[in-house]
Scaffold this motif. Structure first.
Motif, PDB file in Angstrom:
ATOM      1  N   VAL A  68      43.787  47.423  40.256  1.00  0.00           N
ATOM      2  CA  VAL A  68      42.499  48.103  40.276  1.00  0.00           C
ATOM      3  C   VAL A  68      41.711  47.526  41.441  1.00  0.00           C
ATOM      4  O   VAL A  68      41.656  46.310  41.627  1.00  0.00           O
ATOM      5  N   GLU A  69      41.083  48.387  42.242  1.00  0.00           N
ATOM      6  CA  GLU A  69      40.495  47.932  43.496  1.00  0.00           C
ATOM      7  C   GLU A  69      39.327  46.965  43.314  1.00  0.00           C
ATOM      8  O   GLU A  69      39.109  46.085  44.149  1.00  0.00           O
ATOM      9  N   GLY A  70      38.513  47.123  42.250  1.00  0.00           N
ATOM     10  CA  GLY A  70      37.314  46.298  42.107  1.00  0.00           C
ATOM     11  C   GLY A  70      36.156  46.860  42.905  1.00  0.00           C
ATOM     12  O   GLY A  70      36.294  47.831  43.654  1.00  0.00           O
ATOM     13  N   ASN A  71      34.996  46.236  42.763  1.00  0.00           N
ATOM     14  CA  ASN A  71      33.770  46.777  43.352  1.00  0.00           C
ATOM     15  C   ASN A  71      33.384  46.158  44.681  1.00  0.00           C
ATOM     16  O   ASN A  71      32.614  46.737  45.445  1.00  0.00           O
ATOM     17  N   SER A  72      33.894  44.953  44.955  1.00  0.00           N
ATOM     18  CA  SER A  72      33.527  44.285  46.194  1.00  0.00           C
ATOM     19  C   SER A  72      34.530  43.175  46.472  1.00  0.00           C
ATOM     20  O   SER A  72      35.391  42.869  45.645  1.00  0.00           O
ATOM     21  N   SER A  74      37.630  40.944  47.941  1.00  0.00           N
ATOM     22  CA  SER A  74      39.058  41.222  48.130  1.00  0.00           C
ATOM     23  C   SER A  74      39.873  40.531  47.053  1.00  0.00           C
ATOM     24  O   SER A  74      39.402  39.613  46.380  1.00  0.00           O
ATOM     25  N   LYS A  75      41.096  40.979  46.893  1.00  0.00           N
ATOM     26  CA  LYS A  75      42.048  40.376  45.977  1.00  0.00           C
ATOM     27  C   LYS A  75      43.438  40.515  46.575  1.00  0.00           C
ATOM     28  O   LYS A  75      43.633  41.245  47.558  1.00  0.00           O
ATOM     29  N   GLN A  76      44.409  39.801  45.992  1.00  0.00           N
ATOM     30  CA  GLN A  76      45.777  39.846  46.485  1.00  0.00           C
ATOM     31  C   GLN A  76      46.659  40.680  45.561  1.00  0.00           C
ATOM     32  O   GLN A  76      46.622  40.507  44.337  1.00  0.00           O
ATOM     33  N   LEU A  77      47.411  41.585  46.151  1.00  0.00           N
ATOM     34  CA  LEU A  77      48.403  42.361  45.421  1.00  0.00           C
ATOM     35  C   LEU A  77      49.780  41.830  45.817  1.00  0.00           C
ATOM     36  O   LEU A  77      50.129  41.816  47.006  1.00  0.00           O
ATOM     37  N   TYR A 108      43.046  48.211  52.345  1.00  0.00           N
ATOM     38  CA  TYR A 108      43.946  47.054  52.320  1.00  0.00           C
ATOM     39  C   TYR A 108      44.078  46.522  53.739  1.00  0.00           C
ATOM     40  O   TYR A 108      43.667  47.172  54.716  1.00  0.00           O
ATOM     41  N   GLU A 109      44.644  45.336  53.867  1.00  0.00           N
ATOM     42  CA  GLU A 109      44.855  44.739  55.176  1.00  0.00           C
ATOM     43  C   GLU A 109      46.329  44.830  55.530  1.00  0.00           C
ATOM     44  O   GLU A 109      47.182  44.324  54.794  1.00  0.00           O
ATOM     45  N   TYR A 132      40.949  45.488  49.346  1.00  0.00           N
ATOM     46  CA  TYR A 132      39.491  45.436  49.434  1.00  0.00           C
ATOM     47  C   TYR A 132      38.854  46.311  48.359  1.00  0.00           C
ATOM     48  O   TYR A 132      39.241  47.462  48.159  1.00  0.00           O
ATOM     49  N   GLY A 133      37.852  45.763  47.682  1.00  0.00           N
ATOM     50  CA  GLY A 133      37.124  46.509  46.661  1.00  0.00           C
ATOM     51  C   GLY A 133      35.974  47.299  47.265  1.00  0.00           C
ATOM     52  O   GLY A 133      35.448  46.958  48.324  1.00  0.00           O
ATOM     53  N   ASP A 134      35.573  48.359  46.599  1.00  0.00           N
ATOM     54  CA  ASP A 134      34.420  49.147  47.026  1.00  0.00           C
ATOM     55  C   ASP A 134      33.875  49.911  45.837  1.00  0.00           C
ATOM     56  O   ASP A 134      34.441  49.886  44.745  1.00  0.00           O
TER      57      ASP A 134
END
Length: 562
Positions: A68-72, A74-77, A108-109, A132-134
């Motif tokens: 799940v992307e999230g709201n703000s 970054s996280k690692q997949l 994503y990066e 990246y979340g948004d």
């Protein structure tokens, strides 16, 4: 001798020998070892060839992954790459990402690199990709994908995986519906059974993030017999896009029919100036119809605080308001018009502190045309007619039958003359002087807006007038970029006035249109109460009923989807 007989003979002899070996060596081990050796020799009757089992080739498999992307932030997949049948020999494999519906650097990066395996069976490695979340609306930013591919021509297996970024936000329509329900709930909580409860709302930008946030104003009591109302605590709703609107109920009691969104202290944030008419003020038990201007300053955190004490105190029954740089010093001042007491200029010191100055306004010249104690105008609008960077001020007249003398200027234009405004009755009036015989038919100017009729960059003007009860008139004036305006279109319609005029390209044909939405007591507003005038591009318009499909901004949407 057949091969099978040879193998049996070897087995028989070996078992005999095993009787003499060290007893610490298990006999079963010896036998089983020999059987394995024999099995490796192949078999057959009378054949001279042999068969040898082939080792399995190593293969790789990269698994799909989702988050799940999230709201703000970054996280690692993580993608897991697993080796099967390693064979003990080390090797390298390259990997790289490719965009699908997901966009690199936004969702994503992108990444590439090399994985090194030592060759162990079921050995695994991980590839971490930044997500990246948004809070983008899910209808413009749905669940998206990208891919991660392995590259080694000597290996087989599942060499490509899909990364899935699930959107956890609402659609734009869903967030608007949530806002509508939240405002309605706030209104219902304040409903007074004895008196009418009014509310209105408008948009501004909180947090300086270029979206529409909403301020809602409420009156706890509106007495139709006295037409007076008592303001209640305003609420504002911060737009978090796909995460919806966050409600804040302030401790500021304010109501307004006139508001100006302006950065009064030059910090880059929207602030609010409010004035109102028909407000109840009680002093020593005596009731007055008056209020003072409200100034609301936005903090860096996106909150609104009451800074009304930064405005020189004066009470009035306010019917007009416009923010404009009166003294040409680069910051925003404002002009207000109060019933019975006249026009006031509020001069900003550059930090959001305002002092009253009437000397910059031609009050004496304007006073020559009124029978009242002071000149009074129901609407004020600033517009740069001469394209010289200096805004003229156009004053919209009230009903004329008891306030104005014969041959009064209907829409006087105040011209900026070295930080002082002048008025010449022969030159600086928008239309003809009205004679005494026509005065009873004069409508009240309730709204004025700037428009560009035919994309020539000259400032044109829309004027909206009403007698409040029976009809209203839309007038459009064409500017020549040299300070003059000429009437080019006029349309009158029946019905009671409740609305404001807005300008937008409603049908997306590149031309600015005019539309009216009804305000005031929103319980009385219906879709049929609203009109749009589509711009034909030749100084004419075609009129039609405004409907929900034309809701070009958030406030319009709210009015039509209650």
């Amino acid at each position: 001798m057949p091969l099978l007989q040879v193998m049996l003979q070897i087995l028989h002899t070996t078992l005999k020998v095993a009787m003499f070996v060290d007893s610490k060596i298990p006999k079963l081990f010896v036998a089983s070892s020999l059987l394995v050796a024999i099995a490796g020799c192949g078999g057959g009757s009378g054949g001279s060839g042999s068969e040898t089992s082939q080792p399995l080739e190593p293969s790789l498999s990269i698994g799909d992954a989702k988050t799940v992307e999230g709201n703000s932030g970054s996280k690692q997949l993580e993608f897991v790459v697993t080796l099967t049948n390693g064979g003990g020999n080390g090797f390298d494999v390259d990997f790289s990402t490719s965009a699908g519906s997901a966009i690199s650097t936004e969702d994503y990066e992108s990444s590439s690199g090399t994985l090194t395996f030592v060759g162990n069976t079921q050995e695994s490695k991980k590839i971490s990709i930044t997500i990246y979340g948004d809070t983008d609306y899910s209808d413009s930013d749905p669940t998206e994908t990208f891919s991660v591919a392995l590259n080694n021509s000597n290996l087989t297996g599942k060499m490509e995986a899909v990364g899935i970024i699930e959107n956890d936000d609402m659609t734009k329509s869903e967030t608007y519906s949530q806002l509508r329900d939240s405002i309605t709930s706030e209104y219902q909580d304040r409903v007074n059974e004895e008196f009418n409860t009014l509310y209105t709302f408008f948009s501004l930008d909180l947090n300086n993030d270029n979206d529409e946030d909403v301020v809602a104003l409420f009156t706890g009591t509106y007495d139709p017999n006295t037409t007076l109302s008592t303001p209640e605590a305003l609420a504002y709703f911060t737009n978090n896009r796909g995460q919806g609107f966050e409600k804040t109920v302030s401790n500021i009691n304010a109501f307004s029919r006139f508001h100006e969104v302006a950065d009064v202290n030059n910090d880059g944030l929207d602030d609010l100036i409010l004035v109102a008419d028909h407000i109840r003020r009680v002093v020593n038990g005596e009731e007055f119809r008056e209020s003072k201007p409200w100034l609301l300053i936005q903090t860096e955190q996106g909150d609104l605080i009451d800074a009304s004490n930064q405005v020189e105190e004066i009470y009035g029954d306010w019917h007009g308001l416009e923010s404009v740089d009166i003294d040409s010093d680069g910051d925003l001042d404002f002009i207000g018009s109060a019933l019975h007491t006249g026009l006031y200029g509020f001069i900003n010191d550059g930090t959001g502190n305002f002092s009253i100055n009437q000397n910059m306004l031609p009050l004496e010249e304007l006073g020559n045309f009124t029978s009242a104690s002071a000149p009074f105008y129901t609407n004020i609008h600033s517009i740069d007619l001469g394209q010289d960077g200096l805004n003229e001020i156009i004053l919209g007249s009230a009903e004329a039958n008891w306030r104005y003398s014969d041959n009064y200027p209907r829409l006087p234009i105040l011209v900026n003359n070295a930080s002082t405004y002048k008025f010449d009755q022969a030159e600086d009036t928008l239309d003809v002087f009205y004679t005494e015989s026509e005065i009873d038919d004069i409508q009240v100017v309730v709204d004025m807006e700037t428009i560009d009729l035919n994309l020539d960059s000259c400032k044109d003007l829309v004027v909206y007038q009403t007698d409040y009860y029976n009809n209203h008139t839309l007038s459009v004036f064409k500017g020549d970029c040299n300070g003059s305006l000429t009437l080019v279109f006029e349309d009158t319609r029946d019905g009671m006035w409740r609305g404001v005029v807005k300008i937008a390209d409603v049908n997306e044909d590149g031309l600015e249109d005019v539309y009216m939405i009804m305000t005031g007591d929103l319980r009385a507003v219906t879709e049929a109460s609203n009109v749009v005038w589509f711009n034909n591009g030749d100084n004419t318009f075609r009129k039609t009923d405004y409907n929900k499909e034309y809701s070009v901004d958030l406030v319009s949407w709210l009015y039509f989807h209650r």
